[in-house]
Scaffold this active site. Sequence first.
Site, mmCIF file in Angstrom:
data_model
loop_
_atom_site.group_PDB
_atom_site.id
_atom_site.type_symbol
_atom_site.label_atom_id
_atom_site.label_comp_id
_atom_site.label_asym_id
_atom_site.label_seq_id
_atom_site.Cartn_x
_atom_site.Cartn_y
_atom_site.Cartn_z
ATOM 1 C CG ASN A 279 -0.125 0.124 2.503
ATOM 2 O OD1 ASN A 279 1.016 -0.330 2.609
ATOM 3 N ND2 ASN A 279 -0.695 0.812 3.457
ATOM 4 C CB CYS A 281 2.428 4.424 4.325
ATOM 5 S SG CYS A 281 1.429 5.890 4.021
ATOM 6 C CD GLU A 283 1.072 1.159 6.159
ATOM 7 O OE1 GLU A 283 1.995 1.655 5.492
ATOM 8 O OE2 GLU A 283 -0.052 1.673 6.264
HETATM 9 P P1 ADP Z 1 -4.829 6.890 9.365
HETATM 10 O O1 ADP Z 1 -4.098 7.411 10.546
HETATM 11 O O2 ADP Z 1 -5.605 7.957 8.667
HETATM 12 O O3 ADP Z 1 -5.700 5.697 9.651
HETATM 13 P P2 ADP Z 1 -2.244 6.045 8.291
HETATM 14 O O4 ADP Z 1 -1.432 7.288 8.329
HETATM 15 O O5 ADP Z 1 -1.995 5.009 9.348
HETATM 16 O O6 ADP Z 1 -3.794 6.421 8.258
HETATM 17 O O7 ADP Z 1 -2.055 5.366 6.878
HETATM 18 C C1 ADP Z 1 -2.451 4.028 6.697
HETATM 19 C C2 ADP Z 1 -2.755 3.773 5.263
HETATM 20 O O8 ADP Z 1 -3.951 4.465 4.913
HETATM 21 C C3 ADP Z 1 -1.731 4.273 4.273
HETATM 22 O O9 ADP Z 1 -0.636 3.438 4.095
HETATM 23 C C4 ADP Z 1 -2.588 4.323 3.033
HETATM 24 O O10 ADP Z 1 -2.790 3.014 2.510
HETATM 25 C C5 ADP Z 1 -3.882 4.867 3.570
HETATM 26 N N1 ADP Z 1 -3.917 6.334 3.504
HETATM 27 C C6 ADP Z 1 -3.416 7.220 4.366
HETATM 28 N N2 ADP Z 1 -3.633 8.491 3.957
HETATM 29 C C7 ADP Z 1 -4.291 8.411 2.802
HETATM 30 C C8 ADP Z 1 -4.816 9.357 1.863
HETATM 31 N N3 ADP Z 1 -4.684 10.663 2.022
HETATM 32 N N4 ADP Z 1 -5.454 8.868 0.793
HETATM 33 C C9 ADP Z 1 -5.596 7.561 0.611
HETATM 34 N N5 ADP Z 1 -5.137 6.627 1.445
HETATM 35 C C10 ADP Z 1 -4.482 7.031 2.519
#
Ligand code: ADP
Length: 582
Positions: A279, A281, A283
């Site tokens: 995905n 980021c 992870e």
């Molecule tokens: P959150 O804190 O909003 O739950 P994270 O920062 O832990 O999100 O990111 C987890 C995953 O969510 C990312 O690796 C990506 O797959 C998805 N993600 C995060 N931000 C976005 C965004 N702006 N648009 C689409 N997907 C996102």
Amino acid sequence: LDKSLFVPNGLDLTPNARTVLERRYLRKDTEGRLLERPLQMFERVARHIADAERNYDPRANVQATAETFLKLMTDLVFLPNSPTLMNAGRRLGQLAACFVLPVEDSMDAIFETLKNAAIIHKSGGGTGFSFSRLRPKNAMVGTTGGVASGPVSFMKIFNTATEQVKQGGTRRGANMAVLRVDHPDILEFIFCKQNNGDLNNFNISVGVTDAFMAAAARGEMYDLIDPATGTRTATLNATEVYNALVRQAWKNGDPGILFLDRINRDNPTPALGEVESTNPCGEQPLLPMEACNLGSINLARCVTVTAEKATVDYDKLGRIVHDAVHFLDNTIDMSRYPLAEIDAMVKGNRKVGLGVMGFADLLFKLGIPYNSEAALETAAAVMSFIQTEAVAASRALASQRGPFANHHRSIYADMEQPAQRNATLTTIAPTGTLSIIANCSSGIEPLFALSFVRNVMDDDRLLEVNPVFEAVARQRGFYSRELMETIARRGSIQHVEGIPDDVKQVFVTAHDISPEWHVRMQAAFQKFTDNAVSKTVNLPREATVEEVRSIYDLAYQLGCKGVTIYRDGSKEHQVLSTGATA
Ligand code: ADP
């Protein structure tokens, strides 16, 4: 289920958390007026996710399960990924944060995937793609006699589409592009983000093999292969390619690197295919057409503090892990996936990604510096406990609900142990937004600053002090507003006067910690994590290209699944900056 749910401790949200929730998470009417408050959002989520109980037992006590889930969230000890908070119990109903989509080598397939990515972005999910199957630039196109434009040009189309899909009330999309190091266009790919602003909706990673890493260590040549024909198109020096990607990462953070063989050694279902991408980021490695729900436990709230000392509260942590796995398994059933193929893959493997946030806060509370052996030991102890308990929870679910459908085709099929309900259980997410909602440090990252001015979303600016540091500063009698402002300007307390040495030792921030410690911490968590670990290795601006290379080498040696570095000041914009602005 009309009875209102029992809320044990009320809801302790910071103004920042409320702002974030109001802007993106709470239901609104067409005029933008709020239709729910944060507590009602958590109730909406808890009820919806608890409803899955009915799939397994018509007489299930759904109300009790909803109360358990609600308490997890309102206590801020566990939060599911953003799409679940945004979409559960609402029309869209798509609850997963992570997707990987296939990119096959035909016009039809490429644009089909582009459409699917747009639909996923609309729901707040992020998409990863491997572009490695596309024929290279200038290869022949059979049907027209023309030449192909290659992976990078298609990435630009995906990037533009992402830009245009300003997500319906949620957030702008994020993408990951992976290209194998033996693709003929690898050099163009390595340099495709060299101008700040290019492909700004993509993170990019070069997918390397063990064979490539060995060749790079020995200065050997390796072959570039046209994926469409299987023929060799050129031969390159592996060390030179490795150096090029390292130098480019040094310059502006991209590309990252993915160790594909390492990732595939942990692939629980190799019979269903090879993992080619993660995905956005990094992870969550996934098979094409797979999605995954993440959720994170707030470790800052799993501490017992007595007059003498602070310790990890493992009883509490264990209970949270069991409830969280239950929550995430239910989420799989309640999510509406944008494609039938994705639905089938997700329900076939039932991967979930339980992780942590607030790790740096936990260390502060325990009085352990992030850059210490004791911190690595804490990481290993906490994460191995979570992993073991998560597996136990998944086995307990399997005994009631059955193992995941592809279990008989998985690496677990021949094992003696009881079957699991989920092909994977653990993932360390960045928690960019979740950590703001829970008011804790993000993921396993050290803090960037102990006090700083936060830009909330667009324009609001607030001075924020890390709550653990503030408590210690007040207790030890050195708290003052001026001091906190000084610290906000400096970033670190290491050279600030008026702070006791033992406090300086414990309250280290990202740039006080050498890059090696960042990598070692990532590796310590990876060892007990089924999926992967989101971590940025921070380097000071003056770090050299050689230092970046040694970080990449170390990550590989220590068994990390990938590595992302960021050298201070090297990039103006990141795909995901601190969650609130993402
Ligand atoms: P959150 O804190 O909003 O739950 P994270 O920062 O832990 O999100 O990111 C987890 C995953 O969510 C990312 O690796 C990506 O797959 C998805 N993600 C995060 N931000 C976005 C965004 N702006 N648009 C689409 N997907 C996102």
